[in-house]
Design an enzyme around this catalytic site. Structure first.
Site, PDB file in Angstrom:
ATOM      1  N   ARG A   1       0.899  -1.166   0.000  1.00 52.12           N
ATOM      2  CA  ARG A   1       0.000   0.000   0.000  1.00 52.12           C
ATOM      3  C   ARG A   1       0.925   1.199   0.000  1.00 52.12           C
ATOM      4  NH1 ARG A   1      -2.464   4.109  -0.504  1.00 52.12           N
ATOM      5  NH2 ARG A   1      -4.403   4.697   0.543  1.00 52.12           N
TER       6      ARG A   1
ATOM      7  N   HIS B   1       3.033   7.245   5.838  1.00 52.78           N
ATOM      8  CA  HIS B   1       3.260   5.847   6.192  1.00 52.78           C
ATOM      9  C   HIS B   1       3.095   4.935   4.989  1.00 52.78           C
ATOM     10  CE1 HIS B   1      -1.054   6.727   6.741  1.00 52.78           C
ATOM     11  NE2 HIS B   1      -1.271   5.477   6.335  1.00 52.78           N
TER      12      HIS B   1
ATOM     13  N   GLU C   1     -10.729   5.735   1.783  1.00 51.24           N
ATOM     14  CA  GLU C   1      -9.480   5.050   1.463  1.00 51.24           C
ATOM     15  C   GLU C   1      -9.082   5.223   0.004  1.00 51.24           C
ATOM     16  OE1 GLU C   1      -6.071   2.723   1.481  1.00 51.24           O
ATOM     17  OE2 GLU C   1      -7.167   3.616   3.156  1.00 51.24           O
TER      18      GLU C   1
ATOM     19  N   HIS D   1       1.844   7.165   1.660  1.00 57.86           N
ATOM     20  CA  HIS D   1       0.727   8.099   1.589  1.00 57.86           C
ATOM     21  C   HIS D   1       0.457   8.687   2.959  1.00 57.86           C
ATOM     22  CE1 HIS D   1      -1.090   4.369   3.030  1.00 57.86           C
ATOM     23  NE2 HIS D   1      -2.116   5.087   3.455  1.00 57.86           N
TER      24      HIS D   1
ATOM     25  N   HIS E   1      -3.051  10.818   5.357  1.00 54.92           N
ATOM     26  CA  HIS E   1      -4.493  11.070   5.410  1.00 54.92           C
ATOM     27  C   HIS E   1      -4.801  12.368   6.158  1.00 54.92           C
ATOM     28  CE1 HIS E   1      -5.214   6.853   4.257  1.00 54.92           C
ATOM     29  NE2 HIS E   1      -4.347   6.508   5.189  1.00 54.92           N
TER      30      HIS E   1
ATOM     31  N   GLU F   1      -5.502   7.205  11.505  1.00 60.50           N
ATOM     32  CA  GLU F   1      -5.745   5.818  11.064  1.00 60.50           C
ATOM     33  C   GLU F   1      -5.418   4.856  12.191  1.00 60.50           C
ATOM     34  OE1 GLU F   1      -4.038   4.673   7.290  1.00 60.50           O
ATOM     35  OE2 GLU F   1      -3.531   2.692   8.042  1.00 60.50           O
TER      36      GLU F   1
END
Length: 348
Positions: free
Chosen positions: A54, A102, A125, A57, A59, A63
């Site tokens: 993943r 992360h 997401e 990125h 947010h 999270e």
């Protein structure tokens, strides 16, 4: 027969959510757009293959996540520029504050699966701040100046975000930690907590309750959680939470929950593995294991600490004569009720 009124729907399921599938893994989500009652928490179920990444990125929301299968490596940088790299197994948690960059990667032999909760019901997401997106939408000469290399070095960067993609398995954890450190200080706290193997705060023949909040998981300042495990027929006692709504994810087994509100309004709902439940703050509820196997679910709260009020604990710490008059019962019966807030009712 006990249902009354019209409580807002408190059931949703990842099993009904479409999956976004890419080479390296998949994800599906339930946000307030799909589940109107869930204003405080949105949820994501993600699977990464061994080596599946993943991408790097960050947010707008914090999270929180619980591992449900396999093993995963995380990387994160805190707001003071301190890096952290760690591995997780089933039952472990991670927490990344809002804005903390992360990544996630599945480890061998079979990658990982986990459930993410954002502390905002609108968090999505599929719409996150992706490092490949930023690179591809920045002039190459600016990238060159920013990183102190030639513009030609960026000739082959992807033109579209990667989101989830297949990578190679990471190497030794200690080596990755050393490579990430690069003369930076280590953070004073861990971004990982082993909830599944922690000591229960409540445990008896009716099951166990494990708690993770800012008291024992220091970095998790906006999310608290309770992991509940119960054998067939057991009951999570009647209670409510005064400081936050409860977002539930059913990990395994079958359950029934009744939620009570003013009005009166009451709704009874059945849940299975993969389902999501939701109880607004201060609404009374219980959870019963209605299956023939072990039930396990996690309750997630947008709050720094876990709080619970036990119905039996309240009534047994009220003068028994007063309680007896409410229910037309003998006051000696009140003395037989549990007075210690057992959390899960012991099986007789």
């Amino acid at each position: 027969a006990t249902d009354v009124g019209g409580l807002q729907m408190d059931w949703a399921s990842f099993n009904n959510a479409p999956r976004r599938i890419q080479n390296g893994g998949w994800a599906r989500q339930v946000t307030v757009e799909d589940f109107a009652i869930s204003k405080e928490i949105s949820g994501v179920n993600m699977r990464l293959s061994a080596g599946g990444i993943r991408e790097l990125h960050w947010h707008q929301a914090a999270e929180w996540a619980i591992m449900t299968y396999g093993s995963c490596r995380i990387t994160v940088l805190d707001a003071q520029g301190r890096p952290y790299v760690g591995d997780l197994k089933a039952g472990d948690l991670w927490y990344f504050p809002a804005g903390a960059p992360h990544s996630l990667q599945g480890l061998g032999p079979d990658g990982c699966e986990f459930v993410i909760c954002f502390d905002d019901g609108h968090a999505n997401e599929f719409n996150t701040l992706l490092v490949t997106d930023w690179f591809s939408h920045t002039p190459p000469e600016v990238l060159a100046k920013n990183f102190g290399v030639s513009a030609e070095a960026f000739a082959n960067i992807p033109l579209h975000d990667r989101w989830i993609f297949q990578g190679t398995l990471p190497g030794d954890l200690a080596a990755d930690r050393a490579a990430a450190a690069r003369h930076a200080e280590a953070p004073p706290y861990s971004f990982i907590h082993s909830l599944g193997s922690s000591t229960p705060v409540k445990e008896n023949s009716g099951g166990s309750i494990r708690i993770a909040d800012s008291n024992n998981f220091k970095v998790a300042t906006t999310v608290a959680a309770a992991l509940v495990t119960m054998p067939p027929g057991a009951v999570r006692e009647m209670h409510w939470h005064p400081n936050a709504d409860e977002w539930q994810y059913y990990i395994k087994g079958k359950a029934r929950m009744t939620v009570f509100d003013t009005g009166p309004n009451a709704r009874t709902t059945d849940f299975s593995a993969g389902d999501i439940g939701y109880v607004r703050r201060n609404l009374g509820h219980y959870v019963e294991n209605t299956g023939d196997t072990e039930l396990q679910f996690v309750g997630v709260f947008r709050a720094p600490r876990y709080e619970e009020v036990s119905l039996s604990n309240w009534l047994t710490h009220t003068p028994p004569k007063l309680v007896a008059q409410h229910f037309n019962i003998d006051e000696t019966l009140v003395a037989q009720w549990p007075d210690n807030g057992p959390g899960v009712m012991p099986k007789s």
